[in-house]
Structure formats: structure tokens, C-alpha cells
Design a protein around this motif. Structure first.
Motif, PDB file in Angstrom:
ATOM      1  N   ILE A 176       0.635  -1.217  -0.048  1.00  0.00           N
ATOM      2  CA  ILE A 176       0.060  -0.052  -0.060  1.00  0.00           C
ATOM      3  C   ILE A 176       0.880   1.277   0.140  1.00  0.00           C
ATOM      4  O   ILE A 176       1.832   1.413   0.777  1.00  0.00           O
ATOM      5  CB  ILE A 176      -0.972  -0.073   1.221  1.00  0.00           C
ATOM      6  CG1 ILE A 176      -1.824  -1.329   1.174  1.00  0.00           C
ATOM      7  CG2 ILE A 176      -1.641   1.249   1.363  1.00  0.00           C
ATOM      8  CD1 ILE A 176      -2.404  -1.321   2.436  1.00  0.00           C
ATOM      9  N   ASN A 177       0.634   2.219  -1.045  1.00  0.00           N
ATOM     10  CA  ASN A 177       1.306   3.156  -1.041  1.00  0.00           C
ATOM     11  C   ASN A 177       0.520   4.553   0.059  1.00  0.00           C
ATOM     12  O   ASN A 177      -0.600   4.606  -0.528  1.00  0.00           O
ATOM     13  CB  ASN A 177       1.376   3.795  -2.349  1.00  0.00           C
ATOM     14  CG  ASN A 177       2.506   3.030  -3.231  1.00  0.00           C
ATOM     15  OD1 ASN A 177       3.473   2.692  -2.709  1.00  0.00           O
ATOM     16  ND2 ASN A 177       1.988   2.525  -4.256  1.00  0.00           N
ATOM     17  N   LYS A 202      -0.496   8.184   1.090  1.00  0.00           N
ATOM     18  CA  LYS A 202      -0.330   9.447   0.553  1.00  0.00           C
ATOM     19  C   LYS A 202      -0.256  10.572   1.429  1.00  0.00           C
ATOM     20  O   LYS A 202       0.349  11.346   1.454  1.00  0.00           O
ATOM     21  CB  LYS A 202      -1.676   9.587  -0.204  1.00  0.00           C
ATOM     22  CG  LYS A 202      -1.896  11.038  -1.004  1.00  0.00           C
ATOM     23  CD  LYS A 202      -3.181  10.893  -1.850  1.00  0.00           C
ATOM     24  CE  LYS A 202      -3.414  12.300  -2.340  1.00  0.00           C
ATOM     25  NZ  LYS A 202      -4.718  12.286  -2.988  1.00  0.00           N
ATOM     26  N   SER A 247      -4.325   6.143   1.571  1.00  0.00           N
ATOM     27  CA  SER A 247      -3.277   5.568   0.504  1.00  0.00           C
ATOM     28  C   SER A 247      -3.531   6.271  -0.759  1.00  0.00           C
ATOM     29  O   SER A 247      -4.588   6.825  -0.797  1.00  0.00           O
ATOM     30  CB  SER A 247      -3.737   4.026   0.511  1.00  0.00           C
ATOM     31  OG  SER A 247      -4.894   3.722   0.095  1.00  0.00           O
ATOM     32  N   THR A 248      -2.749   5.879  -1.620  1.00  0.00           N
ATOM     33  CA  THR A 248      -2.869   6.533  -2.877  1.00  0.00           C
ATOM     34  C   THR A 248      -4.051   6.106  -3.750  1.00  0.00           C
ATOM     35  O   THR A 248      -4.368   6.767  -4.708  1.00  0.00           O
ATOM     36  CB  THR A 248      -1.625   6.280  -3.827  1.00  0.00           C
ATOM     37  OG1 THR A 248      -1.261   4.717  -4.042  1.00  0.00           O
ATOM     38  CG2 THR A 248      -0.220   7.058  -3.153  1.00  0.00           C
ATOM     39  N   ASP A 249      -4.383   4.871  -3.461  1.00  0.00           N
ATOM     40  CA  ASP A 249      -5.907   4.360  -4.022  1.00  0.00           C
ATOM     41  C   ASP A 249      -7.111   4.918  -3.209  1.00  0.00           C
ATOM     42  O   ASP A 249      -8.153   4.516  -3.736  1.00  0.00           O
ATOM     43  CB  ASP A 249      -5.823   2.919  -4.294  1.00  0.00           C
ATOM     44  CG  ASP A 249      -5.616   2.191  -2.809  1.00  0.00           C
ATOM     45  OD1 ASP A 249      -5.560   2.621  -1.917  1.00  0.00           O
ATOM     46  OD2 ASP A 249      -5.815   0.759  -3.001  1.00  0.00           O
ATOM     47  N   GLY A 250      -6.878   5.801  -2.392  1.00  0.00           N
ATOM     48  CA  GLY A 250      -8.004   6.207  -1.840  1.00  0.00           C
ATOM     49  C   GLY A 250      -8.919   5.574  -0.868  1.00  0.00           C
ATOM     50  O   GLY A 250     -10.028   5.643  -0.540  1.00  0.00           O
ATOM     51  N   LYS A 251      -8.157   4.736   0.036  1.00  0.00           N
ATOM     52  CA  LYS A 251      -8.631   3.818   1.189  1.00  0.00           C
ATOM     53  C   LYS A 251      -8.036   4.555   2.410  1.00  0.00           C
ATOM     54  O   LYS A 251      -6.873   5.103   2.482  1.00  0.00           O
ATOM     55  CB  LYS A 251      -8.343   2.345   0.803  1.00  0.00           C
ATOM     56  CG  LYS A 251      -8.554   1.696  -0.232  1.00  0.00           C
ATOM     57  CD  LYS A 251     -10.035   1.668  -0.680  1.00  0.00           C
ATOM     58  CE  LYS A 251     -10.473   1.056  -1.695  1.00  0.00           C
ATOM     59  NZ  LYS A 251     -11.829   0.937  -1.981  1.00  0.00           N
ATOM     60  N   VAL A 298     -13.943   6.590  -3.350  1.00  0.00           N
ATOM     61  CA  VAL A 298     -12.420   6.793  -3.377  1.00  0.00           C
ATOM     62  C   VAL A 298     -12.147   8.028  -2.556  1.00  0.00           C
ATOM     63  O   VAL A 298     -12.964   9.273  -2.684  1.00  0.00           O
ATOM     64  CB  VAL A 298     -11.736   7.140  -4.888  1.00  0.00           C
ATOM     65  CG1 VAL A 298     -10.404   7.721  -4.628  1.00  0.00           C
ATOM     66  CG2 VAL A 298     -12.192   6.004  -5.691  1.00  0.00           C
ATOM     67  N   LYS A 304     -10.648  11.147  -0.765  1.00  0.00           N
ATOM     68  CA  LYS A 304      -9.473  12.072  -1.465  1.00  0.00           C
ATOM     69  C   LYS A 304      -9.024  12.893  -0.199  1.00  0.00           C
ATOM     70  O   LYS A 304      -7.929  13.432  -0.173  1.00  0.00           O
ATOM     71  CB  LYS A 304     -10.093  13.071  -2.238  1.00  0.00           C
ATOM     72  CG  LYS A 304     -11.193  14.012  -1.881  1.00  0.00           C
ATOM     73  CD  LYS A 304     -11.575  15.215  -2.902  1.00  0.00           C
ATOM     74  CE  LYS A 304     -12.668  16.176  -2.598  1.00  0.00           C
ATOM     75  NZ  LYS A 304     -13.151  17.131  -3.518  1.00  0.00           N
TER      76      LYS A 304
END
Length: 879
Positions: free
Chosen positions: A553-554, A556, A573-577, A613, A615
Motif C-alpha cells: 500500500i502506498n 499518501k 493510501s494513494t488508491d483512496g482507502k 475513493v 480524497k
């Protein structure tokens, strides 16, 4: 005010700052810190400021980073390996005021709250060596005792303490947490120290080489025994003018209100609070000097072998190996403890005190208790008080076992049984029974052995009011129970209902100065993401930084409450989680449970966040987190005001505000949070709010709870206008309207509304443009608490509101209820300001050349200009 020791540990700058030139600054942050247990650092709530340059390097200054000018942060560093090949030689534990152990090389390490002996007065999340550069230089420690601080006997047979000045045994008035020598210029002149005693909260006493007692500290109930009533920070002699004349002392015991000593005639003498016959002298009067416990009657012809004191009760083991008590539940002279029941035919081997009772190991190696049974502390399956001994229950986990040792505190007791395992009973609301629960037990329960103590034989137990420690035969220490003061020393402040290990990790540096970094505003902490996807969070150069692993997981960004009372953080995370960790007891992890976690867990996406998602993740100083999604949905989890129709609800999964009323058919563009209010800028460019009764609702009412969204009044000064942006502070909210002017509402005690008076505004009012803002457009608004600043279209800064430390930047400390111009006569002359960051009592700015300027409270170097002083005018940060 917030504390620098976070659950997650702390950042460690390990090299000196590089003096950088021509490095622009890309973002600026003024993180806040968690309140120190009970301490107040003036009005400076903000101890560190960090900037990140376009070279990806991070530079920080201020109290939190022990630097008056910016210095580069180059690595995170774990704690010193405080054990390694070493073992624990001696240990003393005390909840709340800190705990210490002597290593087998005679070095002393302390952790927890209170005075740590390292010169910081800050709580230690992990064991840290005391400072030996002063009075302990060249000395080693032989004995330690923790009480209202810590005192020790060194190899010179003198006493040294690290505690508050009033209890230090020294004339020193400096409360810096450094060891000081107990005074030897007075009653201790020429004497050495044989043993130290403490009553936990108020006093220390020493048995000196002349076999007399000397005490210091607070003299509540006359426990100093010196014939006076005054406190004494230095040792005073326990009086020998009366019954102790010509006698020496063998040992003593103390409670918080009385003390007793066994003299060389093997009889007992007591002083202090005499209510209920606690002194055993036949009356109930207090005494400022020792009085003789009646040796006739039940004690006729007997001598005393040992003594224990509870509150208002004392018990002794006499030469016939039976127990005799006086005080509450007995009489004002010693009475024999009943031996007609469970103690029939048995003798007593050891007695330990409870709050208002006692437990004893008898000659059959079983435990019997008597006294107040509240919280089940008598261990017999009942909470009923009994001054006749009762047997601790053996029908359960202690069946068939005998007892090797007994350990007690005010409200609970633990034993090491014949199987070398610990068992506890009594108060368990903080997890101090170690069985995985947070409830009391009136019968013994087994301390959980599936985790860190699996296979470990226990040789000693330390029981305190709120937590418990067990020492294994491997000479490692494990704790469980309350942990908000870092009492467990495990680099966390989450309470634990099963044993956790004392933090003794191997040293390791994670250098990142030459790696692509991202600096994250964690509000209550500083976080860094390395390019290898490792996230590190921390705050101070005093402790370790905690490393998180998110696998693939990346991360953010990270969000932590400014006042992180619940010790919880969440990452996006960068995928919106969303992923959260820390204290989950209020549902703040959002994963469907109320269980805390030291590792990140995924926030539930089976409900309102399904397919969404995220933000942005938001929070303030509560145990609630909220998420705004890319499609304009909004949801919160934890405990707080959610706008869902509940007044102050808890949910361990995300829930949405009520969208059937004023928000029907609308989506959400932005959100601003205050402690008790939520403000929504909706797709119709109007503002909506919910929260407690008050002017900040902005709808003209102050007495009605808004449990679902209400519309902020747009019929007055905002008639025909819409909102372009929205901001909120602790007491006020403001918008920039479509006419590029500012409008505010809320509490106005310090002029935060900016309209020229100090009257609370229940609906939006226009920020005054009669003065410095005449004919100017507002580009950006900023706040944190009780002052506001704006950047206008002339690229200058204008502020209003509270100004106790010069945070308005106009050369005064006078609050203003209309905007004033931040001075451009000095370092800001000709500068174009592009962004601001406001802290509790300071303001910082970045100009178009990426230079940084600050003004306001700089007592701890918070202005970054090389001085530990405040400034009412902008100063340039020194890089």
C-alpha cells in the motif's frame, strides 16, 4: 496543550543542520504536541516548525527539535538496546510517577511519567538511562525506590533523588529532572544511608548509619514525625525525644497518612494520623512524634517481626507467627486476627497491605485476606467487606497450587504460584489483571500466557494501582494495564490487558537524507514516507520513531488529532482507502471493532464508503475521523458529532450525515472541522453546519443542538452571495464570499469575527473593510484557534483576533476586533506572501522567493531566527 511523547515514538535528528542557500521551501507546517502529564509550558502550544525544500530535505526548529534555527533531519533512530547482553539486576515499579531498574552493570534506566532523571521532566515511552554527568558522576547505584519521584543509594552510601524540588531531599529549587544529592549538611552530616522508604505520594525516609530515621517531603498528617507540621524538602530527624529515646530503628513501614517503625526492642512505634486508632496507642488522636503501640493485652509478652500499613489500619506479625492489627475494623490497640475460621491452626509467613485491608501467606502456603472487599480485592468470590480472614478462592485457576510469593496494591493482588505462573484478582478496569479483559474479578484469574510470556517462568511481580509487571527468570520485564503515562515502557501509550514486553530493541538508524521523501502533516506528529514505502512517524529527538509497514500500500498522507487524547492516527493510501491504528476503544479505527491496534487496519468499506475513493481524511481533537470522497460523499467514524441525528454518537464503521434535509440533492465540495462543529461547503456554494448549541452554527440560534445539518444564514449580509472557500477555528468560522470579501460568525470574545466589536455573531457578519482592507480582495484565509489572518490581493497579510504573543504581527500584543496589517517595515518589506501557517500563538509565512518568516511566541525558539524570544514583528527564519 499537547505532549511530545506520542504513542508512535519520536523523530531523532542525528546530525547538525547544513546551512543551505538558495533552497526554496515547498510547504510549511507548524505541528502541535500532546499535553505533558500535568505540566504547562506557558502559552506555547506549538513546539516545532518544519519545512521541506525542493531538494526534498526536511528542516525543523523550535522546542520540539531542540533547535533555535532550522536543522536538517537525516534519520530516524530506534531506542538504545537497553538490555542487549545485560540483565535487570534490581527494579522498582510505580505507576504514574515512573519506574526504574538497575542493570547488571549498575546503570539505571527509567520510563513512564514524572521525573526521569535525564534532565527533561518529560515522560519516557521507553527506558532511558538517567543522567550521571552531575552529582552521580563516577558513582554507581545500589538501591532505588520509586515514590513521588525516585531516590537511590549510590556506592558512596549516600542518597540521591530525581523528583520535584519539594520532595528531593535537597535545597535545590530547580525541577529539571536531574539527580540531586540528598542534603548532608544538616541532620545527616557524617552519616551514610542504609535503606530508603517511600509512601508513594508525599515522602521519603532514610534509615541512616546511626540506625535512626530521617524523613523529608510533605508533612501531611505529620508523617515526617519530627514534632512539627511544616513540609521539609531536606531531611529532618524523626523525633527521639519521647518513646524512642535511647532506641535504634530496625525497619519501618509507611502509608500516605501514618508511619510505624520497629525499634531494637522489637516493639512498634507509630506517628501521623491517629483516626480510628491507626497509631495503636489506645486513642484516636494524631501525633507529630512517635508513640508506643500498646504492648500489653493481645501483644503481651510478644515481640514484633514485621509490620504492614494500609490506610487507617496496621497489621504486624508477632513472635508467635500470628497476625495482630489495629485501626479500622479492629480497635485502637492491637487485636489478634481471628484464627477460629480459615486460619485455624495456621501461622502467618508474610502480610501485604491493600487500600483498607490485608492479604497474607499462611503456613500452608495459601493466601488469606481481610478488610474492605470492594472490587473483589479479597479474592474470595465476593465484594463484601470482612475483617475476619477469608480464603482466596482455590476452586478455579489456583486449584491444587500453592503460593510462592504474594504482591499487593491498593485495589488488587497477584501471586506467583507453585507452577511459576502469575495469577491476579481485584480491580481490572485498565487491564491490570492481565487476563485479556478490562473488568474486575473477585476470584483469581490467570495472567495470559499465550503471548510474550509463553513458556516464561515468573520470579517476581510488581503490582501498582493501575498496572502490573512480572519479571521472568530470563530477567526480562513484562507489563499490563494502564499506559497513558507510558507506564508500560513499551513505546506505546495504549493500555494492555495482556502482558507486553518492555521496549529493548536493537539500535538501528534509517538514514533517508539522500532518498526521495515526502513530509506529511500529521497534526500531532511528524511523518515521513520513504521512497521504499516505509512510513515513519514521531515528534521529538528524545525518543524513537515508530516505523509502519503497509506492505504494497502506498501512503499518501497521515492524519492525527491536534490534541491526540485518544492516541489514534489514520493514513490515506494513494488508491483512496483509509487505514488507522492506535486506540480503538471509541471506534476510531473504523474497522467494525472497538479493539486497539499497534498496526494499521483498514477502515470498513462495506457500507457508506463502498466503491468510494477517499480524497481527504480529517479530524480535530476528538476520537472521530471523517473522510471526504471524490464524488462528494462524506462519512465519519469514532465518537463525535456526525450529523446523523445522534447527539454525540459512537460508530466503529463510517456513517454519513443526514442528507435528506437541507443537504438533499447536494454533494459536498469541502469540509472544515472544529471541536464541536462541522461545516460543509455544498455543491450549491452555500454553507451548512451541525454541532452543539452556540453561535458557531451560524443559523441565528444558540440554544438548540443541531444533530443534523442546518443552513448557515445567507439571508443577511450574504444575501445574493455564495461561498468560494470555508475555514473554521476553535470558536469561529469564516468564508471568502463570491465578492472576494470575508464573512465570519461565532464566538467573538477576542475580536475573532473581525467586525469591530466583541459581540458573538450567531449569523455571518462582514469582516471590517473600513480600515486596512479597504478596496482589497481576500485571496486566502487562515486560522487555528483565536486569531485569523488573510492574504489580500496586494499579496500582504492582515490579521485580527487574539494577540497575546504578537501573533497579529503589527508590533503590539493588543488583540484587535478589526483586521490590522502585518508590518512590512522590516523583513517583509517588498515581499510577496504566498501562503501562511497559523499556530496557537504564532504565525509563519512563505514569500514568492520561498523564504520563511515567523512572528509571535518564540520562547522555545519557535520563530527559527536563532533566538529564544517572542517577536511582535516578523523575523526571518535562519536556514
Amino acid at each position: 496543550m499537547l505532549t511530545c511523547m506520542l504513542t508512535l515514538g519520536c523523530i531523532q535528528p542525528v546530525t547538525k543542520v547544513d546551512i543551505l542557500k538558495n533552497v526554496s521551501v515547498k510547504n510549511i507546517n507548524s505541528p502541535t504536541v500532546e499535553q505533558l502529564l500535568g505540566l504547562n509550558f506557558l502559552s506555547d502550544y506549538n513546539y516545532g516548525i518544519c519545512v521541506q525544500g525542493d531538494d526534498k530535505k526536511i528542516k525543523c526548529w523550535g522546542k520540539e527539535f531542540d533547535s533555535l534555527v532550522a536543522r536538517e533531519m537525516t534519520a530516524f533512530q530506534t531506542s538504545e538496546d537497553v538490555l542487549g547482553s545485560h540483565t535487570i539486576k534490581k527494579i522498582n515499579i510505580l505507576s504514574g510517577y515512573g519506574s526504574c531498574f538497575i542493570r547488571n552493570d549498575d546503570k539505571v534506566y527509567c520510563w513512564g511519567g514524572g521525573y526521569m532523571g535525564d534532565g527533561t521532566n518529560l515522560p519516557n515511552a521507553v527506558p532511558r538511562e538517567i543522567n550521571t554527568s552531575g552529582v552521580l558522576n563516577g558513582k554507581t547505584i545500589k538501591e532505588i525506590i520509586t515514590g513521588p519521584g525516585t531516590c537511590a543509594i549510590a556506592n558512596d552510601d549516600l542518597a540521591y533523588c530525581w523528583t520535584e524540588p519539594a520532595l528531593s531531599g535537597s535545597s535545590s529549587t530547580v525541577a529539571d529532572g536531574m539527580p540531586v544529592a540528598v542534603d548532608t549538611s544538616g541532620v545527616l552530616a557524617g552519616k551514610t544511608i542504609k535503606k530508603l522508604f517511600s509512601n508513594t505520594y508525599f515522602n521519603f525516609c532514610a534509615l541512616a548509619s546511626d540506625d535512626q530515621l530521617y524523613c523529608w517531603g510533605r508533612n501531611f498528617y505529620y508523617v515526617l514525625g519530627n514534632g512539627g507540621v511544616a513540609n521539609s524538602p531536606i531531611p529532618t530527624a524523626v523525633s527521639t525525644a519521647g518513646v524512642l529515646n535511647g532506641k535504634t530503628i530496625k525497619t519501618m513501614a509507611m502509608s500516605n497518612s501514618s508511619a510505624c517503625a520497629i525499634a531494637n526492642d522489637d516493639l512498634v512505634y507509630c506517628w501521623g494520623k491517629g483516626a480510628s486508632g491507626t497509631l495503636g496507642d489506645g486513642n484516636s488522636a494524631d501525633s507529630t512524634i512517635p508513640v508506643a503501640v500498646v504492648a500489653t493485652g493481645a501483644l503481651n509478652g510478644k515481640t514484633i517481626k514485621s509490620i504492614a500499613l494500609a490506610v487507617n489500619t496496621a497489621c504486624a506479625i508477632a513472635s508467635d507467627d500470628l497476625a495482630y492489627c489495629w485501626g479500622v475494623g479492629f480497635n485502637n490497640t492491637p487485636q489478634a486476627v481471628d484464627t477460629s475460621g480459615v486460619l485455624n491452626g495456621k501461622t502467618i509467613k508474610a502480610i501485604k497491605p491493600l487500600l483498607t485491608g490485608f492479604c497474607a501467606i499462611a503456613s500452608d502456603d495459601l493466601v488469606y485476606c481481610w478488610g474492605n472487599g470492594t472490587n473483589g480485592v479479597l479474592g474470595n468470590g465476593s465484594d463484601v467487606t470482612s475483617y475476619t480472614p477469608v480464603a482466596v478462592d482455590r476452586s478455579g485457576v489456583l486449584s491444587g497450587k500453592t503460593i510462592k510469593s504474594l504482591h499487593t496494591s491498593l485495589y488488587n493482588a497477584c501471586v506467583v504460584a507453585s507452577d511459576d505462573h502469575p495469577y491476579c484478582w481485584g480491580k481490572g478496569d485498565y487491564g491490570q489483571l492481565g487476563n485479556g479483559s478490562f473488568v474486575n474479578s473477585n476470584v483469581p484469574v490467570a495472567v495470559d500466557s499465550t503471548g510474550v510470556i509463553a513458556g516464561v517462568s515468573i520470579k517476581n511481580i510488581f503490582v501498582t494501582e493501575f498496572n502490573t509487571f512480572v519479571l521472568g527468570t530470563n530477567n526480562l520485564l513484562y507489563g499490563f494495564g494502564e499506559n497513558s503515562s507510558y507506564s508500560l515502557g513499551n513505546n506505546s501509550n495504549l493500555r494492555a490487558a495482556i502482558p507486553v514486553s518492555l521496549y529493548t530493541h536493537t539500535p538501528s538508524n534509517e538514514v533517508f537524507s539522500d532518498i526521495d521523501l515526502k513530509y506529511i502533516d500529521g497534526n500531532g506528529q511528524v511523518c515521513v514516507i520513504r521512497s521504499n514505502n516505509n512510513l515513519y512517524c514521531g515528534k521529538s529527538d528524545k525518543d524513537v520513531a515508530y516505523k509502519f509497514s503497509f506492505g504494497a500500500i502506498n501512503v499518501k498522507e497521515v492524519t492525527t488529532p491536534v490534541q491526540n487524547y485518544t492516541k489514534t492516527s489514520c493514513a490515506l493510501s494513494t488508491d483512496g482507502k483509509a487505514y488507522c491504528w492506535g486506540d480503538g476503544t471509541s471506534g476510531a479505527l473504523g474497522n467494525g471493532s472497538n479493539v486497539s491496534s499497534n498496526t494499521p487496519v483498514a477502515v470498513d468499506t462495506s457500507g457508506v464508503l463502498s466503491g468510494k475513493v477517499i480524497k481527504k481524511i480529517m479530524t480535530v481533537d476528538t476520537s472521530q475521523f471523517c473522510a471526504l470522497t471524490t464524488d462528494g460523499a462524506y462519512a465519519c467514524w469514532g465518537t463525535g458529532y456526525k450529523g446523523d441525528g445522534n447527539f454525540y454518537g459512537m460508530s466503529n464503521i463510517p456513517v454519513s450525515p443526514d442528507m435528506s434535509g437541507v443537504l438533499s440533492g447536494k454533494t459536498i465540495k469541502s469540509v472544515s472541522l472544529s471541536s464541536y462543529y462541522t461545516f460543509i461547503l455544498a455543491s450549491d456554494d452555500k454553507v451548512y453546519s451541525w454541532g452543539i448549541p452556540g453561535a458557531m452554527l451560524g443559523n441565528g440560534t444558540t440554544l438548540v443542538f443541531a444533530t443534523t445539518p442546518v443552513g448557515v444564514d445567507f439571508a443577511g449580509v450574504l444575501n445574493g452571495l455564495t461561498a468560494k472557500s470555508l475555514s473554521s477555528g476553535s470558536n469561529t468560522a469564516c468564508i471568502i464570499a463570491s465578492n472576494d470579501k470575508a464573512y465570519c460568525w461565532g464566538v467573538n470574545t477576542d475580536g475573532m469575527v473581525g467586525n469591530g466589536n466583541n459581540i458573538n455573531a450567531t449569523i455571518p457578519v462582514a469582516v471590517s473593510t473600513a480600515g486596512v482592507l479597504n478596496n482589497k480582495k481576500i485571496l486566502k484565509l487562515y486560522t487555528l484557534n483565536n486569531h485569523w489572518c488573510a492574504i489580500a490581493d496586494d499579496n500582504k497579510v492582515y490579521c485580527w483576533g487574539y494577540n497575546n504573543a504578537g501573533q497579529l504581527g503589527n508590533g503590539t500584543t493588543t488583540s484587535s476586533n478589526i483586521p490590522v496589517a502585518v508590518s512590512t517595515a522590516g523583513v517583509l518589506n517588498g515581499k510577496i506572501i504566498t501562503s501562511l501557517k497559523l499556530a496557537q500563538d504564532k504565525t509563519c509565512a512563505i514569500d514568492s522567493e520561498d523564504k520563511v518568516y515567523c512572528w509571535g511566541n518564540g520562547i522555545y525558539g519557535g520563530l527559527g531566527n536563532g533566538a529564544a524570544a517572542s517577536s511582535t514583528l516578523p523575523v526571518a527564519v535562519s536556514f
